[in-house]
Design a protein around this motif. Structure first.
Motif, PDB file in Angstrom:
ATOM      1  N   LEU A  15       0.879  -1.182   0.014  1.00 23.57           N
ATOM      2  CA  LEU A  15      -0.076   0.018  -0.054  1.00 23.57           C
ATOM      3  C   LEU A  15       0.942   1.193  -0.025  1.00 23.57           C
ATOM      4  CD1 LEU A  15      -2.683  -0.820   2.472  1.00 23.57           C
ATOM      5  CD2 LEU A  15      -3.314  -0.437   0.231  1.00 23.57           C
ATOM      6  N   GLY A  16       0.464   2.056  -0.912  1.00 26.44           N
ATOM      7  CA  GLY A  16       1.114   3.326  -0.986  1.00 26.44           C
ATOM      8  C   GLY A  16       2.311   3.540  -2.220  1.00 26.44           C
ATOM      9  N   THR A  17       2.575   2.365  -2.623  1.00 31.02           N
ATOM     10  CA  THR A  17       3.457   2.247  -3.892  1.00 31.02           C
ATOM     11  C   THR A  17       2.739   2.681  -5.187  1.00 31.02           C
ATOM     12  OG1 THR A  17       3.179   0.042  -4.043  1.00 31.02           O
ATOM     13  CG2 THR A  17       4.851   0.638  -2.463  1.00 31.02           C
ATOM     14  N   ARG A  18       1.475   2.589  -5.004  1.00 33.52           N
ATOM     15  CA  ARG A  18       0.642   3.003  -6.254  1.00 33.52           C
ATOM     16  C   ARG A  18      -0.268   4.000  -6.109  1.00 33.52           C
ATOM     17  NH1 ARG A  18       1.892  -2.320  -5.747  1.00 33.52           N
ATOM     18  NH2 ARG A  18      -0.095  -2.271  -4.737  1.00 33.52           N
ATOM     19  N   PRO A  19      -0.778   4.636  -7.011  1.00 31.54           N
ATOM     20  CA  PRO A  19      -1.923   5.495  -6.837  1.00 31.54           C
ATOM     21  C   PRO A  19      -3.123   4.766  -6.258  1.00 31.54           C
ATOM     22  CG  PRO A  19      -0.780   6.102  -8.963  1.00 31.54           C
ATOM     23  CD  PRO A  19      -0.052   4.595  -8.322  1.00 31.54           C
ATOM     24  N   PHE A  20      -4.050   5.569  -5.515  1.00 30.62           N
ATOM     25  CA  PHE A  20      -5.024   4.962  -4.763  1.00 30.62           C
ATOM     26  C   PHE A  20      -6.219   5.785  -4.884  1.00 30.62           C
ATOM     27  CE2 PHE A  20      -7.892   4.239  -1.052  1.00 30.62           C
ATOM     28  CZ  PHE A  20      -8.014   3.056  -1.013  1.00 30.62           C
ATOM     29  N   GLU A  78      -6.327   9.832  -4.741  1.00 21.60           N
ATOM     30  CA  GLU A  78      -6.123  10.836  -5.908  1.00 21.60           C
ATOM     31  C   GLU A  78      -7.226  10.968  -6.792  1.00 21.60           C
ATOM     32  OE1 GLU A  78      -2.236   9.846  -7.779  1.00 21.60           O
ATOM     33  OE2 GLU A  78      -1.159   9.661  -6.346  1.00 21.60           O
ATOM     34  N   THR A  79      -8.258   9.873  -6.857  1.00 21.24           N
ATOM     35  CA  THR A  79      -9.279  10.128  -7.867  1.00 21.24           C
ATOM     36  C   THR A  79     -10.439   9.181  -6.962  1.00 21.24           C
ATOM     37  OG1 THR A  79      -8.861   8.013  -8.867  1.00 21.24           O
ATOM     38  CG2 THR A  79      -7.862   9.894  -9.932  1.00 21.24           C
ATOM     39  N   VAL A  80     -11.661   9.742  -7.056  1.00 22.03           N
ATOM     40  CA  VAL A  80     -13.063   9.318  -6.695  1.00 22.03           C
ATOM     41  C   VAL A  80     -13.912   9.377  -8.065  1.00 22.03           C
ATOM     42  CG1 VAL A  80     -14.778   9.615  -5.145  1.00 22.03           C
ATOM     43  CG2 VAL A  80     -12.673  10.302  -4.371  1.00 22.03           C
ATOM     44  N   PHE A  81     -14.555   8.156  -8.407  1.00 21.59           N
ATOM     45  CA  PHE A  81     -15.531   8.188  -9.264  1.00 21.59           C
ATOM     46  C   PHE A  81     -16.821   7.739  -9.024  1.00 21.59           C
ATOM     47  CE2 PHE A  81     -17.331   7.067 -13.360  1.00 21.59           C
ATOM     48  CZ  PHE A  81     -16.694   7.850 -14.278  1.00 21.59           C
ATOM     49  N   VAL A  96     -22.227  14.400  -1.727  1.00 22.29           N
ATOM     50  CA  VAL A  96     -20.981  15.179  -1.041  1.00 22.29           C
ATOM     51  C   VAL A  96     -20.646  14.315   0.204  1.00 22.29           C
ATOM     52  CG1 VAL A  96     -20.820  17.478  -0.350  1.00 22.29           C
ATOM     53  CG2 VAL A  96     -21.818  17.278  -2.341  1.00 22.29           C
ATOM     54  N   ARG A  97     -21.702  13.862   0.894  1.00 21.42           N
ATOM     55  CA  ARG A  97     -21.742  13.068   2.103  1.00 21.42           C
ATOM     56  C   ARG A  97     -20.512  12.035   2.001  1.00 21.42           C
ATOM     57  NH1 ARG A  97     -25.279  10.449   5.549  1.00 21.42           N
ATOM     58  NH2 ARG A  97     -26.644  10.292   3.683  1.00 21.42           N
ATOM     59  N   ILE A  98     -20.782  11.112   1.120  1.00 20.98           N
ATOM     60  CA  ILE A  98     -19.884  10.058   0.650  1.00 20.98           C
ATOM     61  C   ILE A  98     -18.527  10.649   0.587  1.00 20.98           C
ATOM     62  CG2 ILE A  98     -19.499   8.203  -0.722  1.00 20.98           C
ATOM     63  CD1 ILE A  98     -22.595   7.938  -1.227  1.00 20.98           C
ATOM     64  N   LEU A  99     -18.497  11.617  -0.318  1.00 22.37           N
ATOM     65  CA  LEU A  99     -17.297  12.188  -0.523  1.00 22.37           C
ATOM     66  C   LEU A  99     -16.480  12.552   0.731  1.00 22.37           C
ATOM     67  CD1 LEU A  99     -14.833  12.919  -2.673  1.00 22.37           C
ATOM     68  CD2 LEU A  99     -16.123  15.162  -3.014  1.00 22.37           C
ATOM     69  N   ARG A 100     -17.015  13.454   1.507  1.00 19.46           N
ATOM     70  CA  ARG A 100     -16.638  13.928   2.617  1.00 19.46           C
ATOM     71  C   ARG A 100     -16.170  12.893   3.751  1.00 19.46           C
ATOM     72  NH1 ARG A 100     -20.930  16.810   4.276  1.00 19.46           N
ATOM     73  NH2 ARG A 100     -20.192  18.708   3.079  1.00 19.46           N
ATOM     74  N   VAL A 101     -16.713  11.761   3.602  1.00 19.01           N
ATOM     75  CA  VAL A 101     -16.219  10.598   4.729  1.00 19.01           C
ATOM     76  C   VAL A 101     -15.035  10.141   3.851  1.00 19.01           C
ATOM     77  CG1 VAL A 101     -16.865   8.301   5.731  1.00 19.01           C
ATOM     78  CG2 VAL A 101     -18.645  10.364   5.654  1.00 19.01           C
ATOM     79  N   ILE A 102     -14.921  10.002   2.580  1.00 18.89           N
ATOM     80  CA  ILE A 102     -13.615   9.384   2.054  1.00 18.89           C
ATOM     81  C   ILE A 102     -12.629  10.349   2.457  1.00 18.89           C
ATOM     82  CG2 ILE A 102     -12.552   9.103  -0.152  1.00 18.89           C
ATOM     83  CD1 ILE A 102     -14.992   8.027  -1.194  1.00 18.89           C
ATOM     84  N   ASP A 103     -12.762  11.844   2.505  1.00 20.96           N
ATOM     85  CA  ASP A 103     -11.810  12.689   2.708  1.00 20.96           C
ATOM     86  C   ASP A 103     -11.511  12.468   4.083  1.00 20.96           C
ATOM     87  OD1 ASP A 103      -9.902  14.755   2.446  1.00 20.96           O
ATOM     88  OD2 ASP A 103     -11.585  16.299   2.730  1.00 20.96           O
ATOM     89  N   GLU A 104     -12.540  12.294   5.126  1.00 19.75           N
ATOM     90  CA  GLU A 104     -12.319  12.390   6.552  1.00 19.75           C
ATOM     91  C   GLU A 104     -11.330  10.833   6.938  1.00 19.75           C
ATOM     92  OE1 GLU A 104     -16.268  12.410   8.177  1.00 19.75           O
ATOM     93  OE2 GLU A 104     -16.337  14.341   7.792  1.00 19.75           O
ATOM     94  N   GLU A 105     -11.600   9.819   6.234  1.00 20.77           N
ATOM     95  CA  GLU A 105     -10.902   8.618   6.769  1.00 20.77           C
ATOM     96  C   GLU A 105      -9.743   8.612   6.048  1.00 20.77           C
ATOM     97  OE1 GLU A 105     -11.967   6.506   8.950  1.00 20.77           O
ATOM     98  OE2 GLU A 105     -14.012   7.118   9.072  1.00 20.77           O
ATOM     99  N   GLY A 107      -8.228  11.173   3.263  1.00 20.50           N
ATOM    100  CA  GLY A 107      -7.765  12.315   2.980  1.00 20.50           C
ATOM    101  C   GLY A 107      -7.496  12.351   1.680  1.00 20.50           C
ATOM    102  N   LEU A 108      -8.327  13.373   0.828  1.00 17.40           N
ATOM    103  CA  LEU A 108      -8.163  13.621  -0.642  1.00 17.40           C
ATOM    104  C   LEU A 108      -6.657  14.365  -0.941  1.00 17.40           C
ATOM    105  CD1 LEU A 108     -11.443  14.951  -1.370  1.00 17.40           C
ATOM    106  CD2 LEU A 108     -10.724  12.682  -2.030  1.00 17.40           C
ATOM    107  N   ALA A 109      -5.901  13.655  -1.821  1.00 23.00           N
ATOM    108  CA  ALA A 109      -4.703  14.384  -2.214  1.00 23.00           C
ATOM    109  C   ALA A 109      -4.914  15.656  -2.838  1.00 23.00           C
ATOM    110  CB  ALA A 109      -4.151  13.552  -3.480  1.00 23.00           C
ATOM    111  N   PRO A 110      -3.915  16.600  -2.663  1.00 25.74           N
ATOM    112  CA  PRO A 110      -4.216  18.071  -3.290  1.00 25.74           C
ATOM    113  C   PRO A 110      -4.460  17.931  -4.821  1.00 25.74           C
ATOM    114  CG  PRO A 110      -2.148  17.792  -2.010  1.00 25.74           C
ATOM    115  CD  PRO A 110      -2.441  16.386  -2.187  1.00 25.74           C
ATOM    116  N   GLY A 111      -5.534  18.694  -5.202  1.00 26.43           N
ATOM    117  CA  GLY A 111      -5.807  18.516  -6.726  1.00 26.43           C
ATOM    118  C   GLY A 111      -6.583  16.999  -7.104  1.00 26.43           C
ATOM    119  N   ALA A 112      -7.052  16.386  -6.068  1.00 22.76           N
ATOM    120  CA  ALA A 112      -7.912  15.282  -6.445  1.00 22.76           C
ATOM    121  C   ALA A 112      -8.741  15.405  -7.615  1.00 22.76           C
ATOM    122  CB  ALA A 112      -8.240  14.454  -5.104  1.00 22.76           C
TER     123      ALA A 112
END
Length: 393
Positions: A15-20, A78-81, A96-105, A107-112
């Motif tokens: 984990l962390g060696t490839r984009p997520f 890095e991406t959410v679809f 938006v609520r689902i996205l917010r929880v992804i960010d909370e748990e 973290g969205l990368a800068p410029g995601a």
């Protein structure tokens, strides 16, 4: 699959060696399109135990499960679809609520990049503005065709001009990146129909166009109509001609191909989430029937929304089964995916270099990248990509 959703230690260790990224499947549709075999449900098909109104909470439960399974690894998303189905049948606040929880748990990368699919009729200015304000950066609209009789064969419900209007609305809401999906070689579609659809899509002003040849999937209404003789089977030669028309018109309008079925006006307009798939990244798929991949382990969820919801309510992983890819499997998948990209595939990693040399001599690979050690498809090679990939593997 363990009921906890636990993954093999070998997968976790990478984990962390490839984009997520995250894929969020929303399995609801107002009606079922005749060609569609995706895991989607209309209201009459859902049955007891599944609720569109409560779906966001259920999806959030799986996001939190993902955090527990993946541990405390630093995994900036890095991406959410959001795909479907029709994600925009849910209130914008739910997405938006689902996205917010992804960010909370995580973290969205800068410029995601944060994308959602939408039917043109399922959104309006206020809905689009709410998504943009909530962190979405990219819209993908299912236009399919500009001709009413073609849309009728596909059982699409939107009016032909709506796609152009909704691109404008997305721009006004603040979306810099907008995609239109098109389908070609539908029974009853002519070359002129296809040209009209491309011209309408270009005129609408997206910075990305996806164009897919119609595939007749068993079990769909379209397959039944063709089997009964009501419609002709799509013709491969016609599909090839339509692809050439797409390349001609899109190229003249400033779009460049970067994957066999995808064109963009520049590198920043490319769909980064799909590039994550094509470049063998890691992603967690949320939702009924969603597929995930982490470090060579692939798994998929139960299909029905009711079963999916009940498992998560019980604190059990919704995963149905998994497979661990061997090094050979992963090598084959890499060439299958990367050869479809304009960046190509390293010749040194081609299993059958003699076939690559033959493809070059037949005009299927570009000479200059070949000299630099890369297999890159020519226009003719794109038409024969599937057969060429089989030859090289």
């Amino acid at each position: 699959m363990p009921s906890s959703g636990a993954l093999p230690a070998g997968a976790i260790s990478t984990l962390g060696t490839r984009p997520f990224g995250f894929y969020v499947h929303v399995p609801f549709c107002v009606t079922r399109c005749g060609y569609c075999d995706f895991n989607t449900y209309t209201a009459s098909e859902l049955g007891p135990g599944a609720s569109q109104r409560e779906y966001a909470d259920t999806a959030i439960d799986e996001v939190r499960l993902a955090r527990r399974v993946l541990g405390d690894a630093d995994l900036p998303v890095e991406t959410v679809f959001f795909g479907g189905g029709t994600p925009t049948l849910l209130p914008a606040a739910d997405l938006v609520r689902i996205l917010r929880v992804i960010d909370e748990e995580f973290g969205l990368a800068p410029g995601a990049e944060v994308s959602t699919e939408a039917n043109p009729e399922s959104v309006g200015p206020a809905y689009l503005a709410a998504l943009a304000e909530g962190g979405f950066t990219r819209m993908s609209f299912g236009m399919q065709s500009a001709r009413p009789h073609v849309l009728a064969v596909l059982d699409r419900q939107h009016t032909p001009g709506r796609a152009a209007d909704v691109v404008s609305e997305a721009r006004q809401a603040g979306f810099e990146h907008v995609n239109l999906d098109l389908i070609y070689a539908t029974p009853g579609e002519s070359d002129d129909d296809w040209r009209a659809s491309l011209e309408a899509a270009i005129e609408a002003g997206p910075d990305h166009v996806s164009a897919y040849s119609l595939i007749v999937e068993e079990g769909t209404r379209l397959a039944t109509r063709i089997r009964r003789g009501e419609l002709p089977m799509p013709d491969d030669d016609v599909a090839a001609d339509r692809y050439l028309i797409a390349e001609e018109l899109l190229g003249a309008a400033g779009f460049s191909w970067y994957e066999v079925s995808n064109w963009a006006t520049g590198e920043s307009a490319r769909c980064r989430h799909n590039l994550l798939y094509w470049n063998s990244g890691d992603w967690w798929g949320v939702g009924p029937g969603a597929h995930s991949h982490v470090g060579g382990t692939r798994w998929w969820n139960v299909k029905h929304p009711a079963t999916y919801a009940s498992r998560l309510a019980e604190g059990v992983s919704p995963a149905h089964a998994r497979e661990e890819l061997s090094p050979g499997d992963r090598a084959v998948e890499r060439i299958m995916l990367e050869l479809r990209l304009s960046s190509g595939f390293p010749l040194a990693e081609v299993a059958r270099p003699g076939e690559a040399a033959r493809a070059l001599s037949e005009g299927l690979l570009e000479p200059e990248p070949y000299r630099d050690g890369m297999a890159v498809l020519t226009l003719r090679g794109r038409l024969l990509a599937d057969a060429l990939i089989r030859d090289l593997t």
